[in-house]
Motif scaffolding. Structure first.
Motif, PDB file in Angstrom:
ATOM      1  N   ARG A 158     -76.699  44.397  35.409  1.00 46.33           N
ATOM      2  CA  ARG A 158     -77.395  44.022  34.182  1.00 46.33           C
ATOM      3  C   ARG A 158     -77.665  45.237  33.291  1.00 46.33           C
ATOM      4  N   SER A 159     -77.537  46.441  33.843  1.00 43.92           N
ATOM      5  CA  SER A 159     -77.788  47.654  33.057  1.00 43.92           C
ATOM      6  C   SER A 159     -76.577  48.082  32.231  1.00 43.92           C
ATOM      7  N   ARG A 160     -75.442  47.458  32.479  1.00 49.63           N
ATOM      8  CA  ARG A 160     -74.251  47.839  31.721  1.00 49.63           C
ATOM      9  C   ARG A 160     -74.380  47.408  30.265  1.00 49.63           C
ATOM     10  N   PRO A 161     -73.915  48.235  29.331  1.00 48.35           N
ATOM     11  CA  PRO A 161     -74.062  47.901  27.910  1.00 48.35           C
ATOM     12  C   PRO A 161     -73.297  46.652  27.495  1.00 48.35           C
ATOM     13  N   ASP A 162     -72.248  46.291  28.258  1.00 43.39           N
ATOM     14  CA  ASP A 162     -71.460  45.111  27.897  1.00 43.39           C
ATOM     15  C   ASP A 162     -71.890  43.866  28.673  1.00 43.39           C
ATOM     16  N   TYR A 163     -73.056  43.907  29.314  1.00 38.30           N
ATOM     17  CA  TYR A 163     -73.498  42.770  30.127  1.00 38.30           C
ATOM     18  C   TYR A 163     -73.715  41.517  29.276  1.00 38.30           C
ATOM     19  N   ALA A 164     -74.320  41.692  28.106  1.00 36.00           N
ATOM     20  CA  ALA A 164     -74.561  40.536  27.230  1.00 36.00           C
ATOM     21  C   ALA A 164     -73.242  39.904  26.802  1.00 36.00           C
ATOM     22  N   ASN A 165     -72.246  40.743  26.514  1.00 36.69           N
ATOM     23  CA  ASN A 165     -70.924  40.220  26.155  1.00 36.69           C
ATOM     24  C   ASN A 165     -70.309  39.460  27.321  1.00 36.69           C
ATOM     25  N   PHE A 166     -70.499  39.967  28.524  1.00 34.88           N
ATOM     26  CA  PHE A 166     -69.966  39.318  29.722  1.00 34.88           C
ATOM     27  C   PHE A 166     -70.514  37.903  29.866  1.00 34.88           C
ATOM     28  N   LEU A 167     -71.821  37.733  29.660  1.00 34.53           N
ATOM     29  CA  LEU A 167     -72.414  36.395  29.747  1.00 34.53           C
ATOM     30  C   LEU A 167     -71.878  35.475  28.655  1.00 34.53           C
ATOM     31  N   GLN A 168     -71.583  36.042  27.491  1.00 33.23           N
ATOM     32  CA  GLN A 168     -70.976  35.246  26.426  1.00 33.23           C
ATOM     33  C   GLN A 168     -69.581  34.787  26.836  1.00 33.23           C
ATOM     34  N   TRP A 169     -68.816  35.661  27.471  1.00 33.80           N
ATOM     35  CA  TRP A 169     -67.484  35.268  27.950  1.00 33.80           C
ATOM     36  C   TRP A 169     -67.586  34.069  28.889  1.00 33.80           C
ATOM     37  N   LEU A 170     -68.625  34.085  29.739  1.00 39.85           N
ATOM     38  CA  LEU A 170     -68.810  33.009  30.715  1.00 39.85           C
ATOM     39  C   LEU A 170     -69.383  31.746  30.090  1.00 39.85           C
ATOM     40  N   ARG A 181     -64.212  27.650  26.131  1.00 42.60           N
ATOM     41  CA  ARG A 181     -64.446  28.805  25.266  1.00 42.60           C
ATOM     42  C   ARG A 181     -63.206  29.692  25.252  1.00 42.60           C
ATOM     43  N   VAL A 182     -62.933  30.288  24.111  1.00 39.35           N
ATOM     44  CA  VAL A 182     -61.873  31.292  23.973  1.00 39.35           C
ATOM     45  C   VAL A 182     -62.528  32.617  23.618  1.00 39.35           C
ATOM     46  N   ASN A 183     -62.243  33.628  24.416  1.00 45.05           N
ATOM     47  CA  ASN A 183     -62.755  34.970  24.167  1.00 45.05           C
ATOM     48  C   ASN A 183     -61.627  35.826  23.606  1.00 45.05           C
ATOM     49  N   LEU A 184     -61.752  36.212  22.377  1.00 42.04           N
ATOM     50  CA  LEU A 184     -60.683  36.910  21.674  1.00 42.04           C
ATOM     51  C   LEU A 184     -60.525  38.345  22.162  1.00 42.04           C
ATOM     52  N   PRO A 209     -60.689  42.273  22.313  1.00 37.36           N
ATOM     53  CA  PRO A 209     -60.071  42.896  23.497  1.00 37.36           C
ATOM     54  C   PRO A 209     -60.590  42.389  24.837  1.00 37.36           C
ATOM     55  N   THR A 210     -61.122  41.180  24.894  1.00 35.62           N
ATOM     56  CA  THR A 210     -61.560  40.631  26.178  1.00 35.62           C
ATOM     57  C   THR A 210     -60.406  40.666  27.176  1.00 35.62           C
ATOM     58  N   PRO A 211     -60.635  41.120  28.414  1.00 40.07           N
ATOM     59  CA  PRO A 211     -59.568  41.133  29.419  1.00 40.07           C
ATOM     60  C   PRO A 211     -58.955  39.748  29.613  1.00 40.07           C
ATOM     61  N   PHE A 212     -57.664  39.711  29.946  1.00 38.21           N
ATOM     62  CA  PHE A 212     -56.968  38.441  30.123  1.00 38.21           C
ATOM     63  C   PHE A 212     -57.670  37.524  31.122  1.00 38.21           C
ATOM     64  N   GLN A 213     -58.256  38.085  32.170  1.00 38.54           N
ATOM     65  CA  GLN A 213     -58.855  37.241  33.201  1.00 38.54           C
ATOM     66  C   GLN A 213     -60.049  36.449  32.690  1.00 38.54           C
ATOM     67  N   PHE A 214     -60.614  36.845  31.533  1.00 38.97           N
ATOM     68  CA  PHE A 214     -61.744  36.121  30.947  1.00 38.97           C
ATOM     69  C   PHE A 214     -61.418  35.576  29.560  1.00 38.97           C
ATOM     70  N   ARG A 215     -60.146  35.419  29.247  1.00 42.91           N
ATOM     71  CA  ARG A 215     -59.758  35.054  27.885  1.00 42.91           C
ATOM     72  C   ARG A 215     -59.942  33.557  27.603  1.00 42.91           C
ATOM     73  N   LEU A 216     -59.507  32.690  28.535  1.00 41.78           N
ATOM     74  CA  LEU A 216     -59.540  31.245  28.284  1.00 41.78           C
ATOM     75  C   LEU A 216     -60.335  30.539  29.366  1.00 41.78           C
ATOM     76  N   LEU A 217     -61.523  30.076  28.990  1.00 38.49           N
ATOM     77  CA  LEU A 217     -62.384  29.343  29.912  1.00 38.49           C
ATOM     78  C   LEU A 217     -62.143  27.845  29.735  1.00 38.49           C
ATOM     79  N   CYS A 218     -61.836  27.175  30.835  1.00 36.74           N
ATOM     80  CA  CYS A 218     -61.513  25.744  30.803  1.00 36.74           C
ATOM     81  C   CYS A 218     -62.570  24.944  31.571  1.00 36.74           C
ATOM     82  N   ARG A 219     -62.623  23.658  31.269  1.00 45.06           N
ATOM     83  CA  ARG A 219     -63.532  22.736  31.950  1.00 45.06           C
ATOM     84  C   ARG A 219     -62.759  21.491  32.345  1.00 45.06           C
ATOM     85  N   ILE A 220     -62.787  21.185  33.615  1.00 44.15           N
ATOM     86  CA  ILE A 220     -62.125  19.972  34.090  1.00 44.15           C
ATOM     87  C   ILE A 220     -63.196  18.979  34.520  1.00 44.15           C
ATOM     88  N   THR A 221     -63.053  17.738  34.058  1.00 43.18           N
ATOM     89  CA  THR A 221     -64.017  16.676  34.345  1.00 43.18           C
ATOM     90  C   THR A 221     -63.273  15.506  34.954  1.00 43.18           C
TER      91      THR A 221
END
Length: 260
Positions: A78-90, A211-214, A216-228
């Motif tokens: 949580r101390s990392r400066p990009d932590y808030a961005n990480f939660l947005q990716w998720l 969600r789509v994370n544009l 320079p977001t790493p590829f592993q977090f670029r496209l978040l999908c939801r299956i129902t």
């Protein structure tokens, strides 16, 4: 009353690239518990899996009042400066503090090992199961597909397709748009459940962009999908034999692990 939360641990063989569900983590609000699952047998037989150093004994229940390091080390500090961005990716609240919720959404994968985590979904009031995952394999897609991903919007519908003739993986499940752009792959450790759902009733499976994370977001977090899916009464996700405890927990020896 606290509802028990469950995550499964999957292991990937570095040679065959096959995934196996090998363990189950639960939290009852006071104590974490880890057990190996029946899937570890297949991993041993097919790929010579060895027990994890954190959990050296297969037939043992591990308990702790703190999250085990093999899982906590997969959480961004949580101390990392990009932590808030990480939660947005998720696509979860910046006030989320539940480590299992964060692991469930992120998958907990690191480049340095072959483990991943995924949640056991619970039905909502409508009897539906929902599961989020990040699309895999984006680094192998052409630039035109990446550009198409960048223009996707939340709630855009996606489709699943079985790539029978994929020379690297004959069970590959692609994610594609209405105009047939392949925009990623379903994670291998989820495929057995998805195939079963499609076999029972393809119309019951709804796949959407969460969600789509544009860049320079790493590829592993670029496209978040939801299956129902709306499952019938005879089907419960991740309830097959490979997800069951390797031993009966009521008769197993428990090992209390202190935080590292």
């Amino acid at each position: 009353m606290t509802t028990q939360k469950t995550l499964f641990l999957a292991w990937q063989d570095p040679e065959s690239r096959s995934w196996f569900p090998i363990g189950r983590l639960t939290f009852d609000g006071a104590r974490y518990k880890f057990v190996y699952t029946q899937g570890v047998k297949e991993a041993q037989q097919m790929c010579s899996f060895s027990p994890l150093s954190s959990f050296p004994h297969l037939e043992q229940v591990y308990t702790s009042t703190h999250l085990f390091p093999v899982f906590s080390n997969r959480l961004m500090s949580r101390s990392r400066p990009d932590y808030a961005n990480f939660l947005q990716w998720l696509n979860i609240s910046e006030h989320e503090v539940d480590p299992l919720a964060i692991l469930a959404r992120s998958g907990g994968q690191r480049e340095t090992d072959s483990l991943a985590v995924f949640p056991c979904p619970e039905p909502n009031v409508a009897g539906q199961y929902q599961l989020h995952f990040f699309a895999h394999g984006l680094r192998h897609l052409p630039e035109s597909a990446i550009e198409r991903i960048n223009h996707l919007e939340p709630e855009d519908k996606l489709w699943l397709a079985h790539e029978f003739q994929n020379p690297h993986d004959s069970l590959a499940l692609t994610l594609h748009t209405e105009n047939h752009y392949i925009v990623g792959y379903c994670p291998r450790y989820l495929r057995s459940e998805v195939f079963e759902l499609l076999r029972q009733d393809p119309t019951s499976v709804d796949l959407r962009v969460e969600r789509v994370n544009l860049p320079p977001t790493p590829f592993q977090f670029r496209l978040l999908c939801r299956i129902t899916t709306l499952c019938n009464q005879n089907f419960r996700p991740f309830s097959g034999e490979e997800y069951q405890p390797l031993i009966k927990e009521d008769f197993a020896t428990a090992s209390l692990i202190s935080p590292a």
